[in-house]
Design an enzyme around this catalytic site. Structure first.
Site, PDB file in Angstrom:
ATOM      1  N   SER A  79      -4.246 -89.088 -40.810  1.00 34.15           N
ATOM      2  CA  SER A  79      -3.978 -88.708 -39.421  1.00 34.15           C
ATOM      3  C   SER A  79      -2.782 -87.784 -39.280  1.00 34.15           C
ATOM      4  O   SER A  79      -2.704 -86.993 -38.340  1.00 34.15           O
ATOM      5  CB  SER A  79      -3.762 -89.960 -38.561  1.00 34.15           C
ATOM      6  OG  SER A  79      -2.697 -90.747 -39.070  1.00 34.15           O
ATOM      7  N   ASP A 240       2.432 -93.636 -29.202  1.00 32.14           N
ATOM      8  CA  ASP A 240       2.200 -94.866 -29.968  1.00 32.14           C
ATOM      9  C   ASP A 240       3.398 -95.262 -30.829  1.00 32.14           C
ATOM     10  O   ASP A 240       3.384 -96.310 -31.468  1.00 32.14           O
ATOM     11  CB  ASP A 240       0.925 -94.755 -30.817  1.00 32.14           C
ATOM     12  CG  ASP A 240       1.025 -93.700 -31.919  1.00 32.14           C
ATOM     13  OD1 ASP A 240       2.123 -93.184 -32.159  1.00 32.14           O
ATOM     14  OD2 ASP A 240      -0.022 -93.394 -32.523  1.00 32.14           O
ATOM     15  N   HIS A 243       2.800 -92.160 -34.746  1.00 30.87           N
ATOM     16  CA  HIS A 243       2.487 -90.783 -35.126  1.00 30.87           C
ATOM     17  C   HIS A 243       3.498 -89.817 -34.500  1.00 30.87           C
ATOM     18  O   HIS A 243       4.053 -90.103 -33.436  1.00 30.87           O
ATOM     19  CB  HIS A 243       1.069 -90.414 -34.681  1.00 30.87           C
ATOM     20  CG  HIS A 243       0.012 -91.193 -35.389  1.00 30.87           C
ATOM     21  ND1 HIS A 243      -0.526 -92.357 -34.861  1.00 30.87           N
ATOM     22  CD2 HIS A 243      -0.599 -91.003 -36.582  1.00 30.87           C
ATOM     23  CE1 HIS A 243      -1.424 -92.844 -35.697  1.00 30.87           C
ATOM     24  NE2 HIS A 243      -1.488 -92.044 -36.759  1.00 30.87           N
TER      25      HIS A 243
END
Length: 344
Positions: A79, A240, A243
């Protein structure tokens, strides 16, 4: 066991639980498991459900003389390589680096993002299959965090990473690996798990460096670059708190760009003038180089030779470098500057 021996051991045969961390009883184990579950629930509840647009395409303009075959730049990994946490493709690391690389190389760059959110090192094999079909000139791999959080055995993780690097380099592709980030900066992770996460992620980064350099690629330490800034600057995180934000990805891209550009011969030597060099022992056995890089800001490690030999009594030689991260304009800013130049 020294940190150098630990890096070598993790890169060749070690597994978690093999002496690197002592847990000290069932109560602590239970506490760590509950902290891990709570952190995962917290992060997953806030994580953006969809990936940002890939931004795949060609960046930069062809020279007027017509010679301008695009450099093919592939981005593989998890990610962090996808850019999860931002909404626009222009904010993802692949697009930021592709646009800046086109300026440095003075030729177009074709970006192909093959990274997948949630990927572990074992998933690189399928990504490399796709990458080879694109005949890339240079590949960026960002991987490792999910291996650490899933407690994948390091020997397994680095074996998959090394295999990916070997396959790409055998096809004539230059490979740059952004090593495992410092997970000790993640706010949803409570103590004492946060301290262990930092230790595990740094050990993973060192092991990755040993494996990548021995496979013919080069690494850039992301953990030591982003860790202090992420720990102190809330703007570096997305909602979040796991990230990076657009600001955070821009910082990571700026650290990675010099190595990606240098791999294809597009990084100007003048850009490194005035940067304080690493002191004596710039060329070191790869395991020593890996340990140093894992805890020092923006350190690049690549294969090296000493007196015509790439291997010494303590294993392969590695060259450590530190570069000054450039200011990376967004693709929108670069386009505005280009338009202003044409208008002028």
């Amino acid at each position: 066991m020294t940190r150098m021996a630990t890096a070598r051991r993790l890169a060749t045969s070690a597994a978690y639980g093999g002496g690197s961390v002592a847990l000290g009883g069932a109560a602590i184990v239970a506490l760590l498991r509950e902290e891990a579950r709570a952190a995962r629930r917290n992060i997953e509840a806030r994580t953006t459900k969809g990936d940002p647009p890939s931004g795949d395409g060609i960046y930069g303009r062809s020279p007027r003389n017509g010679r301008g075959k695009p450099l093919v730049f592939t981005v593989l990994g998890d990610s962090s390589a996808v850019g999860l946490g931002v909404e626009r493709s222009a904010e993802t690391p692949g697009v930021l680096i592709a646009a800046a690389l086109a300026e440095l190389a003075e030729r177009p760059v074709r970006l192909v993002r093959l990274a997948v959110s949630g990927a572990r090192s074992a998933d690189l094999d399928a990504q490399v299959d796709k990458a080879l079909g694109e005949q890339p000139d240079v590949a960026l791999i960002m991987i490792g965090a999910n291996d650490v959080t899933s407690r994948t055995r390091p020997v397994v993780s680095v074996r998959h990473l090394a295999d990916a690097v070997r396959r790409l380099t055998a096809a004539g592709c230059e490979v740059v690996v952004g090593t495992c980030p410092d997970l000790g900066t993640i706010r949803p992770i409570a103590q004492p798990l946060r301290t262990l996460a930092r230790r595990w992620s740094r050990q993973m980064a060192a092991a990755q460096t040993v494996a990548v350099v021995e496979a013919g690629g080069r690494t850039v330490s992301l953990g030591s670059v982003l860790g202090p800034a992420f720990a102190s600057d809330r703007d570096m995180f997305s909602v979040d708190q796991f990230h990076p934000s657009a600001h955070g990805y821009a910082q990571a891209a700026a650290v990675l760009l010099p190595s990606v550009a240098d791999a294809v011969g597009a990084w100007p030597a003048s850009a490194d003038r005035g940067v304080r060099p690493i002191r004596r022992g710039t060329v070191r056995p790869v395991a020593r180089a890996a340990v140093r890089a894992a805890s020092r800001t923006g350190t690049e490690v690549q294969p090296a030779e000493v007196r015509g030999s790439d291997t010494g009594p303590r294993g392969p030689w590695a060259l450590l470098r530190r570069r000054r991260p450039p200011e990376i304009p967004t693709p929108d800013e670069a386009q505005e500057a280009a338009d202003a130049t044409v208008t002028t």
